[in-house]
Design a protein around this motif. Structure first.
Motif, short mmCIF file in Angstrom:
data_model
loop_
_atom_site.label_atom_id
_atom_site.label_comp_id
_atom_site.label_asym_id
_atom_site.label_seq_id
_atom_site.Cartn_x
_atom_site.Cartn_y
_atom_site.Cartn_z
N CYS A 128 0.29 -1.30 -0.02
CA CYS A 128 0.21 -0.14 -0.40
C CYS A 128 0.76 1.45 -0.37
N PRO A 129 1.87 1.18 1.03
CA PRO A 129 2.77 2.46 0.94
C PRO A 129 3.44 2.72 -0.31
N ASP A 188 -2.62 10.12 -1.02
CA ASP A 188 -2.86 9.41 0.73
C ASP A 188 -4.47 8.86 0.39
N PHE A 189 -4.27 7.30 0.39
CA PHE A 189 -5.76 6.65 0.26
C PHE A 189 -6.27 6.61 1.14
N THR A 190 -7.49 6.39 1.18
CA THR A 190 -8.19 5.43 2.21
C THR A 190 -7.77 4.20 1.67
N TRP A 191 -7.61 3.13 1.87
CA TRP A 191 -7.53 2.09 2.10
C TRP A 191 -8.69 0.73 3.50
N LEU A 196 1.83 2.29 -11.73
CA LEU A 196 2.08 1.32 -10.99
C LEU A 196 1.80 -0.32 -11.36
N ARG A 197 2.15 -0.30 -13.16
CA ARG A 197 3.07 -1.74 -13.56
C ARG A 197 3.98 -1.88 -12.71
N ALA A 198 4.89 -1.15 -12.33
CA ALA A 198 6.51 -1.65 -11.76
C ALA A 198 6.16 -2.46 -10.39
N ALA A 233 4.12 5.54 -5.41
CA ALA A 233 4.09 5.70 -7.44
C ALA A 233 3.29 7.04 -8.08
N VAL A 234 2.12 6.06 -7.50
CA VAL A 234 0.91 7.25 -7.74
C VAL A 234 1.34 9.05 -7.20
N SER A 235 1.70 9.15 -6.31
CA SER A 235 2.62 10.02 -6.24
C SER A 235 3.28 10.89 -6.67
N SER A 236 4.52 10.18 -7.19
CA SER A 236 5.24 10.43 -8.45
C SER A 236 4.89 10.41 -9.53
N ALA A 237 3.86 10.11 -9.94
CA ALA A 237 3.32 10.68 -11.24
C ALA A 237 2.58 11.50 -11.39
N VAL A 238 1.85 12.07 -10.04
CA VAL A 238 0.94 13.33 -10.46
C VAL A 238 1.16 14.56 -9.57
N ASP A 239 2.94 14.04 -9.10
CA ASP A 239 4.41 15.31 -8.53
C ASP A 239 3.18 15.91 -7.70
#
Length: 168
Positions: free
Chosen positions: A20-21, A36-39, A69-71, A26-32
């Motif tokens: 999860c972290p 923080d997701f709600t899991w 995310l593929r990574a 990965a998403v934070s890097s993509a959107v710069d």
């Protein structure tokens, strides 16, 4: 010059707790920007978690998110990007077993199969309808839909959070 803005949804269908972290990173890097997701527990895969995020950003951000995310291994996800002026929509689906699938989508979210892909299916079939059927099934991503369906149902009614891409 104005930049096309697109919208879409990111569905993390299934992620082991330890990842999860890494998904957030990965998403934070993509959107710069920090994300923080709600899991929530994923009933279709006990011990895994799910999250959803609606996003808005530059056209092409869906592909960027899917690539990031593929990574991350052992992850089931889908990214959608609605069509925007001058840009087709898209859907990216990923499972650990099948890898990634991409399709162009229309304004209603339907998969659009190109003329070249249909011709390829005919050529591969060489008169055998079962091969044509198999090729068209692949072009529509049916194997990904079958594998992800139980994870989609487990998320029905889940809250969706909005993410606005930071553009410098």
């Amino acid at each position: 010059m104005s930049q096309n803005t697109a919208r879409g949804v990111l569905h993390i269908h299934s992620a082991p707790a330890a990842l999860c972290p890494h998904v957030e990173w990965a998403v934070s890097s993509a959107v710069d920007a920090r994300v923080d997701f709600t899991w929530h527990p994923q009933p279709a895969a006990p011990g895994d978690f799910r999250a959803e995020l609606s996003w808005e950003g530059s056209a092409g951000l869906g592909a960027t998110l899917a690539s990031a995310l593929r990574a991350v291994s052992h992850l089931r996800f889908e990214v959608t990007e609605d069509p925007s002026p001058g840009c087709d929509g898209g859907r990216w689906s990923h499972t650990p077993e099948l890898g990634i699938f991409h399709a162009t989508t229309d304004v209603h979210g339907n998969i659009v199969v190109s003329e070249d892909r249909i011709r390829y299916a005919y050529e591969m079939g060489a008169g055998d309808p079962s091969v044509v059927y198999q090729e068209l099934s692949l072009a529509l991503g049916e194997a990904w839909d079958e594998e992800l369906e139980s994870f989609r149902h487990a998320a029905e009614g889940a809250p969706v959070h909005w993410l606005h891409q930071v553009v410098s």
